[in-house]
Design a protein around this motif. Structure first.
Motif, mmCIF file in Angstrom:
data_model
loop_
_atom_site.group_PDB
_atom_site.id
_atom_site.type_symbol
_atom_site.label_atom_id
_atom_site.label_comp_id
_atom_site.label_asym_id
_atom_site.label_seq_id
_atom_site.Cartn_x
_atom_site.Cartn_y
_atom_site.Cartn_z
ATOM 1 N N ALA B 19 0.824 -1.206 0.000
ATOM 2 C CA ALA B 19 0.000 0.000 0.000
ATOM 3 C C ALA B 19 0.858 1.256 0.000
ATOM 4 O O ALA B 19 0.432 2.311 -0.458
ATOM 5 N N LEU B 20 2.079 1.107 0.544
ATOM 6 C CA LEU B 20 3.004 2.234 0.576
ATOM 7 C C LEU B 20 4.386 1.678 0.252
ATOM 8 O O LEU B 20 4.843 0.721 0.879
ATOM 9 N N ASP B 21 5.035 2.287 -0.746
ATOM 10 C CA ASP B 21 6.248 1.673 -1.279
ATOM 11 C C ASP B 21 7.411 2.658 -1.241
ATOM 12 O O ASP B 21 7.550 3.499 -2.120
ATOM 13 N N ASP B 22 8.205 2.588 -0.165
ATOM 14 C CA ASP B 22 9.473 3.319 -0.085
ATOM 15 C C ASP B 22 9.302 4.825 -0.345
ATOM 16 O O ASP B 22 9.939 5.389 -1.222
ATOM 17 N N VAL B 23 8.453 5.452 0.431
ATOM 18 C CA VAL B 23 8.189 6.882 0.238
ATOM 19 C C VAL B 23 9.052 7.708 1.185
ATOM 20 O O VAL B 23 9.139 7.410 2.379
ATOM 21 N N SER B 24 9.697 8.736 0.635
ATOM 22 C CA SER B 24 10.529 9.637 1.442
ATOM 23 C C SER B 24 10.193 11.080 1.088
ATOM 24 O O SER B 24 9.941 11.396 -0.076
ATOM 25 N N PHE B 25 10.213 11.936 2.074
ATOM 26 C CA PHE B 25 10.081 13.379 1.839
ATOM 27 C C PHE B 25 10.328 14.095 3.162
ATOM 28 O O PHE B 25 10.427 13.457 4.223
ATOM 29 N N THR B 26 10.425 15.411 3.077
ATOM 30 C CA THR B 26 10.525 16.200 4.308
ATOM 31 C C THR B 26 9.447 17.269 4.287
ATOM 32 O O THR B 26 8.888 17.600 3.238
ATOM 33 N N LEU B 27 9.160 17.777 5.471
ATOM 34 C CA LEU B 27 8.179 18.857 5.601
ATOM 35 C C LEU B 27 8.795 19.956 6.452
ATOM 36 O O LEU B 27 9.270 19.700 7.560
ATOM 37 N N GLN B 28 8.812 21.181 5.898
ATOM 38 C CA GLN B 28 9.417 22.307 6.600
ATOM 39 C C GLN B 28 8.368 23.084 7.389
ATOM 40 O O GLN B 28 7.181 23.029 7.098
ATOM 41 N N GLU B 29 8.866 23.852 8.353
ATOM 42 C CA GLU B 29 8.011 24.748 9.121
ATOM 43 C C GLU B 29 7.293 25.717 8.189
ATOM 44 O O GLU B 29 7.906 26.286 7.292
ATOM 45 N N GLY B 30 6.016 25.886 8.379
ATOM 46 C CA GLY B 30 5.251 26.839 7.594
ATOM 47 C C GLY B 30 4.974 26.422 6.162
ATOM 48 O O GLY B 30 4.450 27.209 5.378
ATOM 49 N N ALA B 31 5.324 25.189 5.817
ATOM 50 C CA ALA B 31 5.130 24.729 4.436
ATOM 51 C C ALA B 31 3.841 23.921 4.313
ATOM 52 O O ALA B 31 3.410 23.275 5.257
ATOM 53 N N VAL B 32 3.243 23.999 3.131
ATOM 54 C CA VAL B 32 2.098 23.152 2.819
ATOM 55 C C VAL B 32 2.525 22.180 1.733
ATOM 56 O O VAL B 32 2.901 22.588 0.632
ATOM 57 N N ARG B 33 2.512 20.902 2.077
ATOM 58 C CA ARG B 33 2.876 19.909 1.077
ATOM 59 C C ARG B 33 1.631 19.086 0.747
ATOM 60 O O ARG B 33 1.017 18.484 1.634
ATOM 61 N N HIS B 196 -3.932 28.269 4.684
ATOM 62 C CA HIS B 196 -2.947 29.319 4.437
ATOM 63 C C HIS B 196 -2.553 30.020 5.715
ATOM 64 O O HIS B 196 -1.376 30.270 5.978
ATOM 65 N N ARG B 197 -3.556 30.359 6.513
ATOM 66 C CA ARG B 197 -3.299 31.102 7.749
ATOM 67 C C ARG B 197 -2.499 30.264 8.739
ATOM 68 O O ARG B 197 -1.579 30.756 9.390
ATOM 69 N N LEU B 198 -2.849 28.993 8.870
ATOM 70 C CA LEU B 198 -2.126 28.129 9.816
ATOM 71 C C LEU B 198 -0.656 28.020 9.433
ATOM 72 O O LEU B 198 0.228 28.081 10.287
ATOM 73 N N ALA B 199 -0.407 27.871 8.138
ATOM 74 C CA ALA B 199 0.975 27.731 7.689
ATOM 75 C C ALA B 199 1.691 29.084 7.751
ATOM 76 O O ALA B 199 2.787 29.197 8.309
ATOM 77 N N GLY B 200 1.039 30.115 7.212
ATOM 78 C CA GLY B 200 1.688 31.419 7.093
ATOM 79 C C GLY B 200 1.850 32.138 8.417
ATOM 80 O O GLY B 200 2.908 32.689 8.690
ATOM 81 N N GLU B 201 0.818 32.124 9.264
ATOM 82 C CA GLU B 201 0.874 32.904 10.500
ATOM 83 C C GLU B 201 1.431 32.112 11.670
ATOM 84 O O GLU B 201 2.105 32.650 12.539
ATOM 85 N N LYS B 202 1.103 30.810 11.704
ATOM 86 C CA LYS B 202 1.533 30.032 12.871
ATOM 87 C C LYS B 202 2.720 29.126 12.561
ATOM 88 O O LYS B 202 3.255 28.488 13.470
#
Ligand SMILES: Nc1ncnc2c1ncn2[C@@H]1O[C@H](COP(=O)(O)OP(=O)(O)O)[C@@H](O)[C@H]1O
Ligand SMILES: [Mg+2]
Lengths: 327, 254
Positions: B19-33, B196-202
């Motif tokens: 169901a999930l095959d070798d997935v990699s990524f990162t998530l930065q502060e304030g980013a929407v992925r 947008h607000r959650l990512a941008g302001e907080k």
């Protein structure tokens, strides 16, 4: 459809009303005969039995029927500690509660192993029957079929066979346990209990340890009902295995439903009404059970949410919520 | 920008099905992925693996360098990774206020005994958090609904209350599983505005599963495209728009 919530004035009124009930009850021994007093004492015990039951099946939403097992464990613990170890009865109440809590812990361990719904129902029913078997087959400790009488005892120079003295003790225990349970429900703990019932998966996503919530609810339920067992032992003065069978379980279940599943007010109403009802039905000899069953059925058809829902419709002060606003 | 979430080689197998095959990524502060892909691509499974609901067959998840992979769902939530559910996770019989308060459970002080005995420590913290919950509802113009049974809200209101509940404790990472599905265009726009607000302001790092491509393109900084459990593309919305593999596997169908 918005729920009408009590205003701050109504909340103060509710606090007054809560304490006025036991204070007024203090006077009942002046106005009742010994028999009525005995029935009222039984009501107080039923309130605690129903309260513990409704917490697990109503608030937590687990189909667990070990309630009568907790009750029997508490009653036998109290009787054995009094009769065999010579402990003053009053001291056996918290100990009976603790053993009831242990019963709650055992029952919860089934739920926590993933045994749920009908499977939990049957395994907890088996627990109750197993306890009854134990009372019957540990004669040196429990007296087997002969049961176990509680020793004569006095408190403040008054015999503990006195129903008025018992009433004051039972009332104090009931008020303390109902108030403590309300404190629990009207807090993050009560919300967590309800959340587990509504959506256990989502509950965990809110940093709520669901297993601990289930465990703690069963333990508190067992404690309350175990204490009620100790009161019952003194109430009847002699514990028998038959008191803790299916009949008791069904009667308690009816009290939970007639009052309103998952409602503290409902536990009180269901216990009071269904304890009083047989007394009024004595006027119809031979028909008591039939009328009792019909009345219970009629109440449930007319009010599926129980008598508490009727009061809620009358006034917002009877609305039960799971947080505590300052009043 | 600090890195919040680091997902490395995450795989989930369900008795034969990957169901999930070798997935990699990162998530930065304030980013929407955004995470997109056709039905059954493994997007929800990715969320379940990050939030502890399914045990990954291999791979790791770290939050600010701390490993989450072996923790239980409530522990992961307590660490600060909070999520919503594709099918909605509100408690219908509780009021809106009570629902938001469940999101503050770990923030409320006082032991079981403090609560049982009604000690002021527990009462004070309860009162503070009720105040906080009301403030949060006010921010979303939902305060007039505080005493409404959550089950009586409209679909859009339910989604918003679920988000208020999920972010009430100020988690650094938020996973939103199709928060706009079934919403009216107006409610969708409001949802995107909230994200947008959650990512941008907080500065919340947000992982967003969403089907509506135009919303994703507008809301996301980076997009992860999945098909059959695997990552097939990764990049900015502009890059994804040009990607042939994506066009074939996903956008071509919609
Ligand atoms: N708990 C589970 N047990 C077995 N198979 C599952 C489970 N959860 C998801 N799957 C399967 O994994 C695949 C991916 O599902 P999912 O992650 O829900 O996809 P998406 O959210 O992208 O639509 C599907 O084939 C689904 O049937
Ligand atoms: Mg999905």
């Amino acid at each position: 459809m918005s729920t009408t919530m009590p205003t701050s004035r109504q909340r103060r009124l509710r606090t007054w009303a809560f304490w006025a009930v036991p204070v007024l009850l203090l006077l009942t021994p002046l106005a009742t005969n010994a028999y009525t007093q005995f029935i009222i004492n039984g009501m107080l015990i039923s309130i605690l039995v129903t309260l513990g039951f409704t917490l697990v099946i109503g608030n937590l939403g687990q189909l667990a029927f070990a309630n009568t097992a907790f009750f029997g464990i508490g009653a036998y613990a109290s009787a054995i500690l009094s009769a065999k170890l010579g402990l003053p009865w009053i001291m056996t109440i918290p100990l009976a509660g603790a053993l009831g809590a242990l019963g709650g812990f055992l029952a919860s361990s089934a739920a926590l192993r993933g045994i749920r719904s009908y499977y939990l129902a049957i395994i907890t029913l088996a627990f109750g029957e197993l306890m009854r078997w134990a009372y019957l087959h540990t004669k040196p400790l429990t007296g087997g079929t002969d049961g176990l009488p509680l020793p004569r005892e006095t408190m403040f120079g008054i015999s503990l066979s006195d129903d008025t003295l018992k009433f004051y003790i039972f009332l104090a225990v009931t008020v303390v346990l109902v108030k403590a349970t309300l404190n629990l429900l009207r807090s993050r703990f009560g919300r967590a209990v309800m959340a587990v019932r509504e959506n256990e998966v989502a509950t965990a996503s809110l940093a709520i340890p669901t297993a601990r919530v289930i465990l703690t609810t069963f333990i508190w339920s067992g404690f309350v009902v175990g204490c009620a067992g100790a009161l019952f032992a003194r109430h009847v003065g002699h514990v028998f295995p038959e008191s803790f069978g299916m009949l008791h379980l069904i009667a308690s279940f009816a009290m939970v439903l007639v009052g309103g599943l998952g409602s503290v007010l409902g536990a009180v109403l269901g216990a009071v009404v269904l304890t009083a009802l047989p007394e009024y039905l004595r006027a119809f000899p031979g028909m008591e059970e039939l009328f009792f069953g019909l009345i219970v059925a009629a109440v449930l058809v007319a009010m599926p949410l129980g008598l508490a829902s009727l009061l809620r419709r009358l006034s917002p002060i009877f609305v039960e919520r799971y947080y505590r606003e300052e009043s | 920008m600090t890195e919040l979430l680091h997902v490395n080689g995450l795989s989930v197998r369900f008795s034969g099905l990957t169901a999930l095959d070798d997935v990699s990524f990162t998530l930065q502060e304030g980013a929407v992925r955004a995470v997109i892909g056709p039905n059954g691509a493994g997007k929800s499974t990715l969320f379940n693996a990050i939030s502890g609901y399914v045990t990954p067959t291999s791979g790791t998840v770290h939050l600010k360098g701390q490993e989450l992979t072996k923790l239980t769902p409530h522990e992961i939530a307590e660490q600060g990774v909070r999520r919503t559910f594709q099918n909605g996770g509100l408690f219908p019989e509780l009021t809106v206020l009570e629902n938001v308060l469940t999101g503050l459970h770990a923030q409320i002080e006082g032991s079981f005994l403090d609560i049982l005995l009604g000690r002021s420590k527990a009462l004070k913290s309860e009162a503070e958090n009720i105040h906080r919950a009301r403030e949060l509802l006010k921010l979303m113009s939902m305060d007039h609904m505080a005493d409404t049974r959550a089950g009586d809200l409209s679909g859009g209101q339910q989604r918003i209350v679920e988000i208020v509940r999920t972010v009430a404790s100020d988690p650094p990472v938020l996973l939103l599983d199709e928060p706009a599905v079934g919403l009216s265009p107006v409610a969708r726009a409001q949802m995107m505005e909230i994200i947008h607000r959650l990512a941008g302001e907080k500065g919340v790092g947000i992982l967003l599963i969403e089907h509506a491509v135009e919303l994703v393109m507008a809301a996301a900084d980076r997009i992860l495209v999945m098909a059959a459990g695997a990552r097939i593309a990764e990049g900015t919305p502009e890059e994804i728009r040009e990607d042939r593999a994506v066009l074939e596997a996903y956008l071509g169908h919609s």
